[in-house]
Scaffold this active site. Structure first.
Site, mmCIF file in Angstrom:
data_model
loop_
_atom_site.group_PDB
_atom_site.id
_atom_site.type_symbol
_atom_site.label_atom_id
_atom_site.label_comp_id
_atom_site.label_asym_id
_atom_site.label_seq_id
_atom_site.Cartn_x
_atom_site.Cartn_y
_atom_site.Cartn_z
ATOM 1 N N VAL A 65 2.627 52.993 -52.114
ATOM 2 C CA VAL A 65 3.281 52.419 -53.287
ATOM 3 C C VAL A 65 2.325 52.542 -54.466
ATOM 4 C CG1 VAL A 65 4.199 50.309 -54.331
ATOM 5 C CG2 VAL A 65 4.707 50.821 -51.944
ATOM 6 N N ALA A 110 -2.445 50.695 -56.357
ATOM 7 C CA ALA A 110 -1.661 51.374 -55.314
ATOM 8 C C ALA A 110 -2.071 50.803 -53.965
ATOM 9 C CB ALA A 110 -1.924 52.875 -55.331
ATOM 10 N N LYS A 111 -1.275 51.040 -52.978
ATOM 11 C CA LYS A 111 -1.672 50.729 -51.600
ATOM 12 C C LYS A 111 -0.822 51.600 -50.707
ATOM 13 C CE LYS A 111 -4.300 47.359 -50.033
ATOM 14 N NZ LYS A 111 -5.516 47.048 -50.725
ATOM 15 N N GLY A 112 -1.360 51.891 -49.532
ATOM 16 C CA GLY A 112 -0.583 52.700 -48.599
ATOM 17 C C GLY A 112 -1.013 52.414 -47.197
ATOM 18 N N ASP A 151 -9.088 50.497 -46.312
ATOM 19 C CA ASP A 151 -8.586 49.124 -46.251
ATOM 20 C C ASP A 151 -8.626 48.726 -44.770
ATOM 21 O OD1 ASP A 151 -7.107 47.157 -48.278
ATOM 22 O OD2 ASP A 151 -6.066 46.975 -46.388
#
Ligand code: GLU
Length: 424
Positions: A65, A110-112, A151
């Site tokens: 995202v 962002a993160k995924g 992460d």
């Protein structure tokens, strides 16, 4: 709004939206602009078929995202966790936006990640799933579009596979596509330790303000991964705080006489987890959070400080090393207890990771490298500035530290959007 909530349906996303609503009310943001600021710009879901060691083919689900593109490329970690969903990824991306803006980084959030349990994959399966994820993401990421980082559940090796896969497709080495890489392929000195170091720097600053003597203080740290273990070690060895509680997903250990954190680290290096580490009593992990201590640092998952335990916390400083460890309901209770519990909110407390990721990206773009001392000095300078800003605003406006931090982040993004205008 209702259709967007359908895509991101998830309790963590609801929590991030609720936090945003509180900030938007405080900043008196016009209803017309709220959704534009809050909802992710892009959300990508990918299906990843992978050959498993036993000859079967398993299909994993991956997400990315990109929350907003107003201030530069998007930036954020990649999480490998069994229950990861698009909604949780979107919440984490939103928090990255406010975190980057608060700390003055030229990024959107962002993160995924992949819905998988990395501890149940062999090394070759982990490599296959990581490479397939990056390969599917190639059309959507780039050093000037979206830069991945580590992460929960990912590490330097996963970042190396991401970088290699992207580079093979481009035909040359593109180290700037990910951060948190091994130093040998363009990673920066000090990245691995950066989040934990940042947490400890800010705990020391809070102790200064509160006139507490670290050598007479105790700490409890939840989580013994990259953030929690570095924070625990550095609290014990650098500041002289007595660490009395540590935990990971397998166990929680409590010892009011103090835990030898170095020995715990050695145990984890050998066994991969804290289970069977024998320096103290086993304690219910939830009970550990409400034991008396000076510093409580939740450095694992989200939503562990809730309306059920917020009134029972017995810490003087709550240092949020994790993303989203405190729910909005718990926040209301902590707001009442502001003279008792000094909160260092997540988007400030754990920002060390993405700040040093930014340094790694800058070094990569310039094909130049800084020493660890330079990196750490620059990290502390940024954290110092953010910390002072958060405290100053909180005092001046009589608001909580979280409200102050988030409002500063949201306001920066809002102003940038206003200045750039709306096209067409
Ligand atoms: N995962 C970290 C965070 O939540 C760092 C992300 C990055 O380095 O891009 O802030």
């Amino acid at each position: 709004m209702s259709s967007a909530l359908g895509i991101y349906q998830d309790d963590v996303f609801k929590m991030a939206c609720e936090q945003f609503r509180v900030i938007a009310d405080y900043l008196e943001i016009d209803e017309n602009h709220r959704e534009r600021l809050m909802l992710p710009k892009r959300a990508i879901a990918v299906t990843l078929p992978v050959h498993m060691d036993d000859g079967s083919t398993k299909t994993f689900q991956g997400y990315r995202v990109q929350h907003h593109l107003t201030l530069g490329p998007t930036k954020g970690g990649t999480r490998f966790a069994p229950d990861l969903s698009m909604g949780e990824t979107a919440a984490l991306a939103m928090w990255m936006s406010w975190k980057c803006a608060l700390n003055g980084l030229p990024y959107g959030g962002a993160k995924g990640g992949i819905a998988c349990d990395p501890t149940k994959l062999s090394r070759s399966e982990l490599e296959a799933v990581s490479r397939r994820y990056m390969q599917e993401m190639i059309p959507f990421v780039g050093p000037h579009t979206d830069i991945m980082g580590p992460d929960m559940g990912t590490n330097e090796q996963v970042m190396a596979w991401f970088m290699d896969t992207y580079s093979v497709y481009q035909g040359y080495a593109v180290s700037e596509i990910v951060t948190g890489k091994p130093v040998s392929i363009g990673g920066t000195e000090g990245r691995r330790e950066s989040t934990g170091r940042g947490v400890v720097y800010l705990v020391e600053r809070a102790m200064d303000l509160l006139k507490m003597d670290p050598t007479e203080c105790t700490a409890i740290i939840q989580g013994f991964g990259n953030v929690g273990s570095v924070a625990a070690l550095s609290l014990a060895l650098k500041t002289g705080i007595k660490v009395v509680g540590i935990s990971d997903a397998t166990t929680a250990v409590y010892n009011p006489k103090g835990i030898d954190v170095k020995a715990a680290e050695q145990h984890v290096l050998k066994k991969g987890h804290l289970r069977a580490f024998d320096q103290g009593d086993r304690i219910d992990p939830n009970e550990m959070l409400v034991q008396k201590c000076d510093v409580l640092a939740p450095c694992a998952v989200d939503r562990v400080i809730t309306e059920k335990n917020a009134a029972k916390l017995q810490c003087r400083i709550l240092a949020e090393g994790a993303n989203g460890p405190t729910t909005p309901e718990a926040d209301k209770i902590l707001d009442q207890r502001w003279t008792e519990v000094f909160v260092i909110p997540d988007i400030l407390c754990n920002a060390g990771g993405v700040i040093v990721s930014y340094f790694e990206w800058v070094q990569g773009l310039q094909a130049f490298s800084w020493s660890e001392t330079e990196v750490t000095d620059k990290l502390f300078r940024i954290l110092e500035h953010s910390f002072s800003q958060v405290i100053r605003r909180a005092k001046a406006h009589k608001i909580s530290h979280r409200m102050s931090a988030m409002a500063t982040g949201v306001e920066r993004v809002m102003k940038a959007k206003r200045t750039r205008g709306l096209f067409p």
